[in-house]
Design an enzyme around this catalytic site. Structure first.
Site, PDB file in Angstrom:
ATOM      1  N   GLU A   1      29.738  38.326  10.235  1.00  0.00           N
ATOM      2  CA  GLU A   1      29.770  39.826  10.344  1.00  0.00           C
ATOM      3  C   GLU A   1      30.153  40.541   8.974  1.00  0.00           C
ATOM      4  O   GLU A   1      31.361  41.214   8.876  1.00  0.00           O
ATOM      5  CB  GLU A   1      30.945  40.022  11.556  1.00  0.00           C
TER       6      GLU A   1
HETATM    7  N1  IFG Z   1      31.931  38.257  17.319  1.00  0.00           N
HETATM    8  C1  IFG Z   1      32.929  37.939  16.332  1.00  0.00           C
HETATM    9  C2  IFG Z   1      34.122  37.031  16.795  1.00  0.00           C
HETATM   10  C3  IFG Z   1      34.596  37.909  18.142  1.00  0.00           C
HETATM   11  C4  IFG Z   1      33.630  37.580  19.270  1.00  0.00           C
HETATM   12  C5  IFG Z   1      34.145  38.342  20.306  1.00  0.00           C
HETATM   13  C6  IFG Z   1      31.521  35.750  16.012  1.00  0.00           C
HETATM   14  C7  IFG Z   1      30.895  34.665  15.266  1.00  0.00           C
HETATM   15  C8  IFG Z   1      32.658  38.546  18.662  1.00  0.00           C
HETATM   16  N2  IFG Z   1      32.027  36.752  15.497  1.00  0.00           N
HETATM   17  O1  IFG Z   1      31.391  35.602  17.172  1.00  0.00           O
HETATM   18  O2  IFG Z   1      35.100  37.197  15.606  1.00  0.00           O
HETATM   19  O3  IFG Z   1      35.239  39.013  17.693  1.00  0.00           O
HETATM   20  O4  IFG Z   1      33.553  37.863  21.514  1.00  0.00           O
END
Ligand code: IFG
Length: 538
Positions: free
Chosen positions: A352
């Site tokens: 992200e």
């Molecule tokens: N995606 C984010 C996490 C977390 C997650 C919550 C990943 C690799 C959504 N990154 O999953 O930091 O916020 O479900």
């Protein structure tokens, strides 16, 4: 290896003391199941993960009494530890003392439980075992101590669930027996893991050790700790003390946060090692870094430290990848954590990132990959690292259902599967689940179980898959009880996906086996979700 039990015992003691003697009147003798009540299925047919091969043995069960010796192959300290683990598990329920544990001098005596290593038995692999139960003896053979440990975890599930609760003092007419059987078993995948996000909300050392107890009951062998994110830095770094002194003092919702001292982290690592579980530390970068950026202004391109953050947005933070100080910082962090981590892995996150161009991102990950290798570890990253020029030892963790690591696999990378719409344990079970998120999916017990790693992704064959891992993100989890509510029962299904042969996995049979685990979870005090999809037997 018993401090959770000791805590339970103390708590039980305190509870009895506060309630007063009245509550200690002799408990009514446990009535045998009423005739016609739901027949008790032999524990041989409720094992999770399902073993490769199970057969009922001839003759009656093996009786466990206070005189049952536990004997182990000579000259193997790990086997003595495992023997003591088993003796503690059976505990006082077999009588006032613990079962004796001793190294074998000759062959195993009749009436004993034998834990044996035979390194000639190569067919068992590194984690396989054979378990044989007759009325005269219980014998567990592994090629390694890990295999013997997994055989003991299977034996544990053949013993009555009430053994799991320290305060139980069964009436004399409640014998402890193990059904006659022969089991030959070994795992399908080497990587059978879970991830715990201790950054969004801090969970302490005892919480993590509790989770390790529960994961290893189901033969899981990896725990990935998400140790830093926007909302908190959770591990002491001696060369950068403000990371925890300042960056560790908040969490989602504005609570006090917290952090692991290096001793606390080492305590977790050792506890995992005793249970053949490897800790995988993650410091997420270059994004998800607000806690570090708030702690040290020099890590920001404009030299200005942002405020601490306790919300749940993602993607707004990024290290200043053009400054040398950033790589000195990363080198110190990777060096200190790697020095505390016997396991071969270091997870750099990489997910992200919205504030770098693709070339800048790739350049950063490649440089960090070199730093991780210089400290003797294999780099793992979330699947955004797939397009980067990866070393053959680097590992991609697949999480986004709409993306694929096929390009990296084509270049020889191995993959850990964590599909968010199947195994993200922070997803709600259904619309009415009080905690959890739903961005990936609502994941019921069946949906989290009924999929197979070998057919999940096109162009990602089983040979490229190290195994599976179930992340539990803690945006909406404030306590271990919250964590258990979302993790159980679904994490037991992921453990089975990681261990059992594909042909031994089928939902309608699995739900019947799962139904029998409520008794054990109740005895262990697990705050599990009683999904209506499972015919719970207690
Ligand atoms: N995606 C984010 C996490 C977390 C997650 C919550 C990943 C690799 C959504 N990154 O999953 O930091 O916020 O479900």
């Amino acid at each position: 290896m018993r401090n959770m039990k000791q805590i339970a015992w103390v708590v039980a003691g305190v509870v009895v003391a506060t309630i007063g003697v009245g509550a200690c009147a002799k408990r009514p003798a446990r009535a045998a199941p009423a005739p016609g009540s739901r027949t008790l299925v032999s524990p041989l047919f409720t094992l999770i993960p399902a073993p490769s091969r199970v057969a009922e043995g001839k003759g009656g069960p093996f009786p466990v009494t206070s005189k049952t010796p536990i004997v182990v192959s000579p000259g193997n300290a790990r086997l003595l530890e495992i023997g003591r683990f088993l003796s503690d598990l059976i505990g006082p329920a077999a009588g006032p003392d613990r079962l004796r544990v001793e190294a074998l001098t000759g062959s195993a005596p009749a009436g004993s439980i034998a834990l044996l290593v035979n390194d000639a038995n190569t067919a068992l692999g590194d984690e396989g075992y054979e378990l044989a139960v007759t009325p005269e003896a219980v014998t567990i053979v592994g090629r390694t101590a890990a295999g013997v440990f997994y055989g003991v975890q299977t034996l544990r599930q053949l013993l009555p669930p009430w053994l799991e609760y320290e305060a139980v003092r069964p009436d004399a007419d409640w014998p402890i027996t193990v059904p006659a059987a022969t089991i030959t078993d070994q795992p399908r995948f080497a990587w059978r893991g879970a991830m715990l996000d201790v950054s969004r909300h801090f969970l302490n050392v005892d919480d993590v050790k509790r989770y390790i107890d529960l994961l290893t009951l189901y033969k899981m062998n990896r725990l990935h700790l998400h140790l830093a994110d926007d909302q908190g830095w959770r591990i002491e770094i001696k060369s950068w003390p403000r990371l925890t002194e300042y960056g560790g003092r908040t969490e989602v919702g504005g609570g006090p946060g917290g952090f692991f001292t290096q001793d606390g982290y080492t305590n977790i690592v050792k506890y995992g090692q005793e249970r053949f579980l490897t800790i995988v530390p993650e410091i997420d970068m270059p994004g998800h870094t607000n806690a570090a950026l708030a702690s040290y202004a020099e890590l920001n391109c404009d030299g200005v430290a942002p405020p601490l953050y306790s919300g749940i947005e993602v993607g707004f933070s990024v290290f200043c990848v053009d400054k040398d100080v950033t790589y000195r910082f990363i080198d110190d962090v990777v060096r200190e954590i790697s020095g505390l981590t016997p396991g071969p892995y270091f997870h750099v996150g990489g997910d992200e990132v919205k504030k770098l161009t693709a070339p800048k991102y790739a350049q950063f990950i490649e440089r960090v990959q070199g730093i991780v290798r210089s400290h003797g570890k294999q780099m793992i990253g979330w699947d955004e690292i797939s397009p980067v020029n990866l070393l053959p030892t680097s590992i991609v963790q697949h999480w986004r259902p709409d993306s694929t690591p096929a390009a990296a696999v084509a270049k020889g990378a191995k993959v850990i599967l964590s599909p968010a719409n199947k195994v993200y344990l922070d997803m709600k079970y259904h619309r009415g689940t009080p905690i959890g998120l739903n961005w990936a999916a609502y994941i019921g017990v069946e949906a989290g179980y009924s999929w197979d790693p070998a057919t999940l992704l096109k162009d990602v064959p089983e040979t490229a898959i190290l195994g599976v891992e179930a992340p539990l993100w803690s945006e909406t989890i404030a306590t271990m009880a919250d964590a258990e509510y979302l993790a159980f029962p679904r994490v037991a299904g992921v453990a089975e996906i990681g261990w059992s042969p594909a042909e031994r996995r089928e939902w309608s049979a699995y739900r019947e086996r799962l139904a029998a685990h409520a008794a054990r979870w109740s005895a262990l005090g697990v705050n599990f979700y009683r999904s209506p999809d499972v015919p719970w037997r207690h």
